[in-house]
Design an enzyme around this catalytic site. Structure first.
Site, short mmCIF file in Angstrom:
data_model
loop_
_atom_site.label_atom_id
_atom_site.label_comp_id
_atom_site.label_asym_id
_atom_site.label_seq_id
_atom_site.Cartn_x
_atom_site.Cartn_y
_atom_site.Cartn_z
N LEU A 1 0.83 -1.20 0.00
CA LEU A 1 0.00 0.00 0.00
C LEU A 1 0.87 1.25 0.00
O LEU A 1 1.95 1.27 0.58
CB LEU A 1 -0.90 0.01 1.24
CG LEU A 1 -1.90 -1.14 1.38
CD1 LEU A 1 -2.58 -1.07 2.75
CD2 LEU A 1 -2.94 -1.08 0.27
N ASP B 1 2.53 -5.89 2.97
CA ASP B 1 2.95 -4.86 3.93
C ASP B 1 3.44 -5.44 5.25
O ASP B 1 3.64 -4.69 6.21
CB ASP B 1 1.79 -3.89 4.18
CG ASP B 1 1.41 -3.11 2.94
OD1 ASP B 1 2.17 -2.21 2.55
OD2 ASP B 1 0.36 -3.42 2.34
N GLU C 1 4.95 -3.09 13.30
CA GLU C 1 4.48 -2.25 14.41
C GLU C 1 2.96 -2.09 14.39
O GLU C 1 2.34 -1.96 15.45
CB GLU C 1 5.13 -0.87 14.35
CG GLU C 1 4.72 0.01 15.52
CD GLU C 1 5.32 1.39 15.46
OE1 GLU C 1 5.95 1.79 16.45
OE2 GLU C 1 5.17 2.08 14.43
N ASP C 2 2.36 -2.10 13.22
CA ASP C 2 0.92 -1.87 13.14
C ASP C 2 0.09 -3.02 13.70
O ASP C 2 -1.10 -2.86 13.93
CB ASP C 2 0.50 -1.62 11.68
CG ASP C 2 0.98 -0.27 11.19
OD1 ASP C 2 0.96 0.69 11.97
OD2 ASP C 2 1.36 -0.18 10.00
N HIS D 1 -0.14 8.15 9.61
CA HIS D 1 -0.18 7.73 11.01
C HIS D 1 0.31 8.85 11.91
O HIS D 1 1.12 9.69 11.50
CB HIS D 1 0.73 6.51 11.24
CG HIS D 1 0.16 5.21 10.78
ND1 HIS D 1 0.90 4.30 10.05
CD2 HIS D 1 -1.06 4.64 10.95
CE1 HIS D 1 0.15 3.24 9.79
NE2 HIS D 1 -1.04 3.42 10.33
N LEU E 1 6.61 3.22 0.55
CA LEU E 1 5.39 2.57 1.05
C LEU E 1 4.94 3.22 2.35
O LEU E 1 4.26 2.59 3.16
CB LEU E 1 5.65 1.07 1.26
CG LEU E 1 6.11 0.31 0.02
CD1 LEU E 1 6.51 -1.11 0.39
CD2 LEU E 1 5.03 0.30 -1.05
N CYS F 1 8.01 1.71 12.14
CA CYS F 1 7.11 0.72 11.51
C CYS F 1 7.71 -0.68 11.45
O CYS F 1 6.99 -1.67 11.40
CB CYS F 1 6.78 1.15 10.08
SG CYS F 1 6.25 2.85 9.90
#
Length: 264
Positions: free
Chosen positions: A24, A66, A71-72, A168, A249, A255
């Site tokens: 993404l 991705d 971290e997400d 973010h 990205l 991240c």
């Protein structure tokens, strides 16, 4: 001060999958160079390990382009972990993949069940509170559910707001020490860092606001010399890592890892 927000015994990373070239992105600035990204990622892992931390490298997940941005998928606190519910539908499976790894390290792993969404890139843990930024990927219901979950461990959560057009919350900020934040002027202007010392990134270098303080060094993306000079003069030890391919990205230093010290 305990420094629990900047000192860690563990980190989890995941090697980039070949499918990451289909990841993404908010704006298409070109296809990432996979070989160069893997080199940068290896340098990043080495920088974490140089601090003495245990770094767990997970295998690539080709089904999830991705998935290098671990971290997400979770919030890791000393008392336990919370599995996130990403706002991008294609990333929901990444959180499920992370859960069993955290279960091996923590006695308690909780989960955001929804209907809200929340991603780790919108969460900044300081010594005194957890700041969560509402964004295109994190909504009010997700923030409220996380607040209920972390309250059981005695954590205070404060909802803030991410500037329009910023993916973010931590795209525009990072924690440098117990009371110091590195931030863009546009984010600081919202007043969300009242009570903290704020160091602004240099004008035109907003992309380096996403750094991490990992034990002693501040790990900063390479290529932002004026901000690096500002931090050096402020007394911080710097480790600069190439990030040109992850940046395509919308990815930064935070991240690429989950950073934590699980309570024994």
């Amino acid at each position: 001060m305990t420094q629990r927000a900047t000192r860690f015994s563990h980190a989890i990373t995941r090697r980039p999958a070949a499918s990451i070239t289909h990841g993404l992105r908010a704006v298409d600035t070109g296809t990432p160079d996979l070989a160069l990204m893997r080199t940068h990622h290896a340098d990043y892992v080495a920088a974490l390990r140089e601090t003495g931390a245990t770094v767990i490298e997970l295998e690539p997940l080709e089904a999830y382009p991705d998935s290098v941005f671990v971290e997400d998928t979770a919030l890791c606190l000393p008392e336990g972990a919370v599995i996130m519910r990403p706002g991008a539908p294609s990333r929901l499976g990444e959180a499920a993949e992370m859960a069993p790894h955290l279960a091996q390290l923590y006695g308690e792993v909780l989960r955001i069940d929804g209907p809200g969404h929340i991603e780790g890139g919108d969460i900044l843990v300081t010594e005194t509170e957890i700041l969560v930024g509402r964004s295109a990927r994190t909504d009010a219901a997700g923030v409220a559910e996380l607040a209920r979950l972390v309250a059981r461990w005695g954590h205070k959560l404060r909802e803030v707001f991410t500037p329009p057009g910023v993916l973010h919350f931590k795209t525009d900020c990072s924690l440098l020490d117990g009371d110091t934040v590195l931030a863009t002027r546009r984010l600081d202007a919202s007043g969300c860092f009242a009570g903290y010392k704020v160091i602004h990134v240099a004008e035109g270098e907003e992309a380096c606001a996403n750094a991490i303080r990992f034990n002693d060094p501040v790990i900063l993306p390479a290529g932002f010399p004026r901000t690096a000079e500002i931090l050096d003069k402020a007394g911080f030890s710097l480790r600069q890592i190439g990030n040109s391919e992850c940046a395509k990205l919308d990815g930064g230093m935070s991240c690429l890892s989950l950073r934590f010290t699980p309570r024994a």
